[in-house]
Design a protein around this motif. Structure first.
Motif, PDB file in Angstrom:
ATOM      1  N   GLY A 278     -20.444 -13.657 -43.098  1.00 22.12           N
ATOM      2  CA  GLY A 278     -19.500 -14.049 -44.141  1.00 22.12           C
ATOM      3  C   GLY A 278     -18.434 -14.964 -43.590  1.00 22.12           C
ATOM      4  N   VAL A 279     -17.720 -15.626 -44.519  1.00 24.05           N
ATOM      5  CA  VAL A 279     -16.743 -16.629 -44.099  1.00 24.05           C
ATOM      6  C   VAL A 279     -15.773 -16.906 -45.247  1.00 24.05           C
ATOM      7  CG1 VAL A 279     -18.245 -18.542 -44.842  1.00 24.05           C
ATOM      8  CG2 VAL A 279     -16.545 -18.943 -43.071  1.00 24.05           C
ATOM      9  N   VAL A 280     -14.542 -17.234 -44.894  1.00 19.56           N
ATOM     10  CA  VAL A 280     -13.594 -17.809 -45.860  1.00 19.56           C
ATOM     11  C   VAL A 280     -13.411 -19.251 -45.424  1.00 19.56           C
ATOM     12  CG1 VAL A 280     -11.305 -17.725 -46.900  1.00 19.56           C
ATOM     13  CG2 VAL A 280     -12.452 -15.592 -46.267  1.00 19.56           C
ATOM     14  N   ALA A 281     -13.857 -20.179 -46.266  1.00 25.73           N
ATOM     15  CA  ALA A 281     -13.850 -21.601 -45.915  1.00 25.73           C
ATOM     16  C   ALA A 281     -13.035 -22.404 -46.932  1.00 25.73           C
ATOM     17  CB  ALA A 281     -15.281 -22.124 -45.859  1.00 25.73           C
ATOM     18  N   TYR A 282     -12.899 -23.686 -46.648  1.00 27.63           N
ATOM     19  CA  TYR A 282     -12.150 -24.616 -47.506  1.00 27.63           C
ATOM     20  C   TYR A 282     -10.740 -24.084 -47.760  1.00 27.63           C
ATOM     21  CZ  TYR A 282     -16.963 -26.035 -47.930  1.00 27.63           C
ATOM     22  OH  TYR A 282     -18.255 -26.386 -47.617  1.00 27.63           O
ATOM     23  N   PHE A 283     -10.133 -23.530 -46.705  1.00 30.52           N
ATOM     24  CA  PHE A 283      -8.766 -23.010 -46.742  1.00 30.52           C
ATOM     25  C   PHE A 283      -8.556 -21.991 -47.862  1.00 30.52           C
ATOM     26  CE2 PHE A 283      -8.708 -27.248 -44.831  1.00 30.52           C
ATOM     27  CZ  PHE A 283      -8.188 -26.932 -43.587  1.00 30.52           C
ATOM     28  N   GLY A 284      -9.600 -21.203 -48.129  1.00 27.57           N
ATOM     29  CA  GLY A 284      -9.514 -20.174 -49.159  1.00 27.57           C
ATOM     30  C   GLY A 284     -10.249 -20.529 -50.432  1.00 27.57           C
ATOM     31  N   GLY A 285     -10.866 -21.698 -50.475  1.00 32.07           N
ATOM     32  CA  GLY A 285     -11.574 -22.137 -51.674  1.00 32.07           C
ATOM     33  C   GLY A 285     -12.884 -21.425 -51.909  1.00 32.07           C
ATOM     34  N   LEU A 286     -13.480 -20.852 -50.854  1.00 29.96           N
ATOM     35  CA  LEU A 286     -14.744 -20.130 -50.965  1.00 29.96           C
ATOM     36  C   LEU A 286     -14.746 -18.971 -49.989  1.00 29.96           C
ATOM     37  CD1 LEU A 286     -17.681 -19.914 -52.066  1.00 29.96           C
ATOM     38  CD2 LEU A 286     -18.378 -21.359 -50.137  1.00 29.96           C
ATOM     39  N   HIS A 287     -15.067 -17.792 -50.512  1.00 34.67           N
ATOM     40  CA  HIS A 287     -15.217 -16.600 -49.678  1.00 34.67           C
ATOM     41  C   HIS A 287     -16.632 -16.074 -49.855  1.00 34.67           C
ATOM     42  CE1 HIS A 287     -14.423 -12.015 -49.228  1.00 34.67           C
ATOM     43  NE2 HIS A 287     -14.937 -12.512 -48.119  1.00 34.67           N
ATOM     44  N   ILE A 288     -17.443 -16.179 -48.816  1.00 33.31           N
ATOM     45  CA  ILE A 288     -18.777 -15.582 -48.806  1.00 33.31           C
ATOM     46  C   ILE A 288     -18.649 -14.236 -48.106  1.00 33.31           C
ATOM     47  CG2 ILE A 288     -21.156 -15.789 -48.002  1.00 33.31           C
ATOM     48  CD1 ILE A 288     -20.859 -18.827 -48.181  1.00 33.31           C
ATOM     49  N   ARG A 289     -18.991 -13.190 -48.826  1.00 29.83           N
ATOM     50  CA  ARG A 289     -18.807 -11.830 -48.326  1.00 29.83           C
ATOM     51  C   ARG A 289     -19.802 -11.491 -47.216  1.00 29.83           C
ATOM     52  NH1 ARG A 289     -18.074 -11.389 -54.080  1.00 29.83           N
ATOM     53  NH2 ARG A 289     -15.946 -10.707 -54.502  1.00 29.83           N
ATOM     54  N   GLY A 290     -19.432 -10.474 -46.418  1.00 27.05           N
ATOM     55  CA  GLY A 290     -20.274 -10.029 -45.329  1.00 27.05           C
ATOM     56  C   GLY A 290     -20.752  -8.603 -45.509  1.00 27.05           C
ATOM     57  N   CYS A 291     -21.635  -8.180 -44.637  1.00 21.64           N
ATOM     58  CA  CYS A 291     -22.152  -6.810 -44.632  1.00 21.64           C
ATOM     59  C   CYS A 291     -21.338  -6.002 -43.630  1.00 21.64           C
ATOM     60  CB  CYS A 291     -23.638  -6.803 -44.289  1.00 21.64           C
ATOM     61  SG  CYS A 291     -24.649  -7.516 -45.597  1.00 21.64           S
ATOM     62  N   VAL A 292     -20.196  -5.521 -44.114  1.00 17.71           N
ATOM     63  CA  VAL A 292     -19.249  -4.780 -43.280  1.00 17.71           C
ATOM     64  C   VAL A 292     -18.717  -3.580 -44.052  1.00 17.71           C
ATOM     65  CG1 VAL A 292     -18.501  -6.815 -41.964  1.00 17.71           C
ATOM     66  CG2 VAL A 292     -17.297  -6.205 -44.057  1.00 17.71           C
ATOM     67  N   ALA A 293     -18.249  -2.584 -43.309  1.00 13.79           N
ATOM     68  CA  ALA A 293     -17.535  -1.466 -43.929  1.00 13.79           C
ATOM     69  C   ALA A 293     -16.061  -1.820 -44.082  1.00 13.79           C
ATOM     70  CB  ALA A 293     -17.705  -0.217 -43.076  1.00 13.79           C
ATOM     71  N   ALA A 294     -15.539  -2.594 -43.137  1.00 13.12           N
ATOM     72  CA  ALA A 294     -14.139  -2.995 -43.166  1.00 13.12           C
ATOM     73  C   ALA A 294     -14.022  -4.400 -42.580  1.00 13.12           C
ATOM     74  CB  ALA A 294     -13.291  -2.013 -42.365  1.00 13.12           C
ATOM     75  N   PRO A 295     -13.086  -5.228 -43.051  1.00 10.06           N
ATOM     76  CA  PRO A 295     -12.117  -4.914 -44.098  1.00 10.06           C
ATOM     77  C   PRO A 295     -12.783  -4.831 -45.482  1.00 10.06           C
ATOM     78  CG  PRO A 295     -11.908  -7.212 -43.468  1.00 10.06           C
ATOM     79  CD  PRO A 295     -12.909  -6.597 -42.530  1.00 10.06           C
ATOM     80  N   GLY A 296     -12.235  -3.983 -46.347  1.00 12.32           N
ATOM     81  CA  GLY A 296     -12.812  -3.755 -47.664  1.00 12.32           C
ATOM     82  C   GLY A 296     -12.917  -5.002 -48.511  1.00 12.32           C
ATOM     83  N   TRP A 297     -11.953  -5.912 -48.392  1.00 12.58           N
ATOM     84  CA  TRP A 297     -11.963  -7.132 -49.216  1.00 12.58           C
ATOM     85  C   TRP A 297     -13.141  -8.044 -48.865  1.00 12.58           C
ATOM     86  CZ3 TRP A 297     -11.792 -11.745 -46.673  1.00 12.58           C
ATOM     87  CH2 TRP A 297     -11.245 -11.760 -45.377  1.00 12.58           C
ATOM     88  N   HIS A 298     -13.718  -7.850 -47.680  1.00 14.62           N
ATOM     89  CA  HIS A 298     -14.822  -8.705 -47.220  1.00 14.62           C
ATOM     90  C   HIS A 298     -16.192  -8.056 -47.436  1.00 14.62           C
ATOM     91  CE1 HIS A 298     -16.639 -11.975 -45.044  1.00 14.62           C
ATOM     92  NE2 HIS A 298     -17.091 -11.200 -44.080  1.00 14.62           N
ATOM     93  N   SER A 299     -16.197  -6.815 -47.917  1.00 13.54           N
ATOM     94  CA  SER A 299     -17.427  -6.042 -48.040  1.00 13.54           C
ATOM     95  C   SER A 299     -18.242  -6.421 -49.272  1.00 13.54           C
ATOM     96  CB  SER A 299     -17.085  -4.554 -48.112  1.00 13.54           C
ATOM     97  OG  SER A 299     -18.214  -3.798 -48.494  1.00 13.54           O
ATOM     98  N   LEU A 300     -19.462  -6.870 -49.049  1.00 18.79           N
ATOM     99  CA  LEU A 300     -20.377  -7.170 -50.149  1.00 18.79           C
ATOM    100  C   LEU A 300     -20.748  -5.895 -50.900  1.00 18.79           C
ATOM    101  CD1 LEU A 300     -22.315  -8.916 -51.810  1.00 18.79           C
ATOM    102  CD2 LEU A 300     -23.920  -8.831 -49.890  1.00 18.79           C
ATOM    103  N   ALA A 301     -20.996  -4.813 -50.187  1.00 16.19           N
ATOM    104  CA  ALA A 301     -21.416  -3.560 -50.819  1.00 16.19           C
ATOM    105  C   ALA A 301     -20.385  -3.056 -51.822  1.00 16.19           C
ATOM    106  CB  ALA A 301     -21.682  -2.496 -49.763  1.00 16.19           C
TER     107      ALA A 301
END
Length: 199
Positions: free
Chosen positions: A33-56
């Motif tokens: 996952g990644v936050v790109a374009y200075f916040g213009g796009l957030h592709i979520r990851g397969c993580v437990a934490a941080p919660g805001w980044h969790s695809l699940a």
């Protein structure tokens, strides 16, 4: 991708990873996952934490988007979001766009690979980054774990045609506010006056 402000760490949610299409698995194995374009796009990851980044969390958890937005199916994969919390989803191989204010769902007529290509070539248009650009020009900075809160919401027509004010808020707060706002307006006819609390 340009303007990267966050990349996901180690793949810690292998159960979710295994449920994804092979091409999305391959992308997340390279960078979770990644936050790109200075916040213009957030592709979520397969993580437990941080919660805001969790695809699940937004796919199958208590705050799963299909619980709020009736146009969504449980199988739609909310792999990414824009700067204001609108969602990009995979249904089969098609990328869909969910307006999280109105609940309207649109097929973007691209697959994942071409979505990334379009975002890279035309980020302002493809990702609806006009509010973020105005926020940045006014000196604002969107950090990882934040989205723009726009007031009034973009779906509200203003008599004076003024632009929405923007501020940076936590991802979870913004998505929760959008869900409440959507619930409030989803059965109202066009042109109906509405009162709501800003975030």
């Amino acid at each position: 991708m340009k303007g990267i402000i966050y990349t996901g760490g180690e793949l810690t949610d292998l159960v979710t990873l295994a449920r994804l299409p092979v091409y999305l698995q391959a992308f997340l194995r390279e960078q979770n996952g990644v936050v790109a374009y200075f916040g213009g796009l957030h592709i979520r990851g397969c993580v437990a934490a941080p919660g805001w980044h969790s695809l699940a969390g937004v796919w199958q958890g208590e705050r799963a988007l299909w619980r709020t937005y009736t146009e969504l199916k449980k199988s739609d994969i909310p792999f990414a979001q824009d700067c204001a919390g609108n969602q990009f989803l995979l249904r089969g191989d098609a990328v869909l766009f969910l307006d999280t204010e109105t609940g309207e769902l649109a097929d973007l007529d691209v697959d994942f690979k071409h979505f990334l290509f379009g975002a890279g070539k035309f980020p302002l248009e493809a990702l609806g980054m006009e509010p973020l650009r105005a926020f940045q020009q006014a000196g604002g900075v969107l950090r990882a774990g934040q989205l723009l809160s726009l007031y009034p919401p973009l779906c509200i027509a203003l008599k004076d045609h003024s632009k929405a004010a923007a501020k940076a808020v936590a991802v979870t707060e913004r998505l929760a506010w959008l869900a409440r706002f959507h619930e409030q307006i989803k059965h109202l006819p066009d042109g109906q006056p509405v009162q709501f609390d800003p975030l």
